[in-house]
Enzyme design. Structure first.
Site, PDB file in Angstrom:
ATOM      1  N   HIS A  29       0.901  -1.181  -0.036  1.00 28.00           N
ATOM      2  CA  HIS A  29      -0.082   0.017   0.071  1.00 28.00           C
ATOM      3  C   HIS A  29       0.875   1.288   0.176  1.00 28.00           C
ATOM      4  O   HIS A  29       0.617   2.200  -0.718  1.00 28.00           O
ATOM      5  CB  HIS A  29      -0.771  -0.161   1.087  1.00 28.00           C
ATOM      6  CG  HIS A  29      -1.897  -0.833   1.190  1.00 28.00           C
ATOM      7  ND1 HIS A  29      -2.009  -2.041   2.410  1.00 28.00           N
ATOM      8  CD2 HIS A  29      -2.915  -1.479   0.390  1.00 28.00           C
ATOM      9  CE1 HIS A  29      -2.907  -2.881   2.076  1.00 28.00           C
ATOM     10  NE2 HIS A  29      -3.442  -2.598   1.050  1.00 28.00           N
TER      11      HIS A  29
ATOM     12  N   ARG B  45      -2.303  -6.908  -8.417  1.00 33.26           N
ATOM     13  CA  ARG B  45      -1.208  -7.757  -7.930  1.00 33.26           C
ATOM     14  C   ARG B  45      -1.436  -8.932  -9.129  1.00 33.26           C
ATOM     15  O   ARG B  45      -1.102  -8.699 -10.204  1.00 33.26           O
ATOM     16  CB  ARG B  45      -1.446  -8.459  -6.614  1.00 33.26           C
ATOM     17  CG  ARG B  45      -0.830  -7.159  -5.475  1.00 33.26           C
ATOM     18  CD  ARG B  45      -1.297  -7.636  -4.215  1.00 33.26           C
ATOM     19  NE  ARG B  45      -2.941  -7.613  -4.249  1.00 33.26           N
ATOM     20  CZ  ARG B  45      -3.835  -7.548  -3.125  1.00 33.26           C
ATOM     21  NH1 ARG B  45      -3.087  -8.041  -2.027  1.00 33.26           N
ATOM     22  NH2 ARG B  45      -4.982  -7.623  -3.242  1.00 33.26           N
TER      23      ARG B  45
HETATM   24  P1  ADP Z   1      -9.733  -3.683  -0.554  1.00 33.56           P
HETATM   25  O1  ADP Z   1     -10.479  -4.584   0.597  1.00 33.56           O
HETATM   26  O2  ADP Z   1     -10.495  -2.395  -0.836  1.00 33.56           O
HETATM   27  O3  ADP Z   1      -9.389  -4.465  -1.650  1.00 33.56           O
HETATM   28  P2  ADP Z   1      -6.806  -3.357   0.456  1.00 33.56           P
HETATM   29  O4  ADP Z   1      -6.597  -2.547   1.673  1.00 33.56           O
HETATM   30  O5  ADP Z   1      -6.988  -5.013   0.505  1.00 33.56           O
HETATM   31  O6  ADP Z   1      -8.529  -3.074   0.226  1.00 33.56           O
HETATM   32  O7  ADP Z   1      -6.145  -3.013  -0.948  1.00 33.56           O
HETATM   33  C1  ADP Z   1      -6.310  -1.563  -1.288  1.00 33.56           C
HETATM   34  C2  ADP Z   1      -5.861  -1.452  -2.455  1.00 33.56           C
HETATM   35  O8  ADP Z   1      -4.622  -1.758  -2.317  1.00 33.56           O
HETATM   36  C3  ADP Z   1      -6.113  -2.299  -3.742  1.00 33.56           C
HETATM   37  O9  ADP Z   1      -6.322  -1.491  -4.911  1.00 33.56           O
HETATM   38  C4  ADP Z   1      -5.331  -3.378  -3.824  1.00 33.56           C
HETATM   39  O10 ADP Z   1      -5.194  -4.048  -4.965  1.00 33.56           O
HETATM   40  C5  ADP Z   1      -4.165  -2.509  -3.424  1.00 33.56           C
HETATM   41  N1  ADP Z   1      -3.149  -3.384  -2.812  1.00 33.56           N
HETATM   42  C6  ADP Z   1      -3.196  -4.513  -1.757  1.00 33.56           C
HETATM   43  N2  ADP Z   1      -2.057  -4.949  -1.652  1.00 33.56           N
HETATM   44  C7  ADP Z   1      -1.188  -4.481  -2.588  1.00 33.56           C
HETATM   45  C8  ADP Z   1       0.145  -4.894  -2.714  1.00 33.56           C
HETATM   46  N3  ADP Z   1       0.789  -5.897  -1.937  1.00 33.56           N
HETATM   47  N4  ADP Z   1       0.859  -3.994  -3.553  1.00 33.56           N
HETATM   48  C9  ADP Z   1       0.230  -2.897  -4.328  1.00 33.56           C
HETATM   49  N5  ADP Z   1      -1.173  -2.777  -3.989  1.00 33.56           N
HETATM   50  C10 ADP Z   1      -1.615  -3.596  -3.226  1.00 33.56           C
END
Ligand code: ADP
Length: 163
Positions: A17, A92
């Site tokens: 993130h 991802r």
């Molecule tokens: P949600 O429950 O809305 O999917 P997340 O917290 O899991 O929320 O993810 C928020 C955003 O961050 C999403 O766009 C997700 O694809 C992205 N994301 C999550 N993990 C990663 C990562 N390891 N690398 C890059 N982006 C990520």
């Protein structure tokens, strides 16, 4: 001037993130992080805690110009309130694409003026999910390679004496 919003659950924020935010800042003039409050999910960290963890992680990384908000409601609504014309999301593996496409198409129906933009994650973050981080921490594993230091500390505190 383009303002973007990076919405998510962030339970907890990971290095994936944080990397997305750092790269998003270079693409857009302004970037807001929005921590979603989803009443259907029982999160490990409250929305307030997730906001504090994201803020502490940004501060540690020297990022001072990204605001973090908690929000319960439609993401397009806070995007409008903040004057954001872009939703920034990360991709991802292929599985992400399917889920992300549904969200983006629905958001476009709700707010046609807002575009969704995806950034591919770094190779080293491909398998990194908040769910796995929570599971590893719950079982006493070291999550410090995967999350910012304030998050690693919060996870240790949360599971102290429980493994
Ligand atoms: P949600 O429950 O809305 O999917 P997340 O917290 O899991 O929320 O993810 C928020 C955003 O961050 C999403 O766009 C997700 O694809 C992205 N994301 C999550 N993990 C990663 C990562 N390891 N690398 C890059 N982006 C990520």
């Amino acid at each position: 001037m383009t303002t973007a919003l990076h919405p998510g659950s962030f339970d907890p924020p990971t290095l994936g993130h944080l990397d997305l935010v750092m790269r998003g800042r270079k693409v857009f003039d302004r970037l807001h992080v929005v921590v979603g409050v989803n009443s259907r999910k029982a999160p490990l960290f409250s929305a307030g805690e997730r906001v504090d963890l994201f803020r502490a992680s940004l501060k540690l990384a020297g990022i001072m110009d990204v605001e973090v908000h908690a929000w319960e409601g439609l993401t397009v609504e806070i995007a409008r309130q903040l004057g954001a014309s872009v939703m920034l999301r990360g991709l991802r593996q292929v599985g992400d694409f399917e889920a992300e496409q549904s969200i983006a198409l629905m958001n476009r129906r709700l707010a046609p003026e807002i575009e969704t933009v995806y950034l591919p994650c770094r190779e080293e973050h491909l398998g990194l999910t908040s769910t796995l981080v929570r599971d590893i921490a719950r079982m006493g594993g070291d999550v410090s390679p995967f999350v910012p230091a304030p998050v690693a500390q919060a996870l240790r505190d949360r599971f102290k004496g429980k493994t």
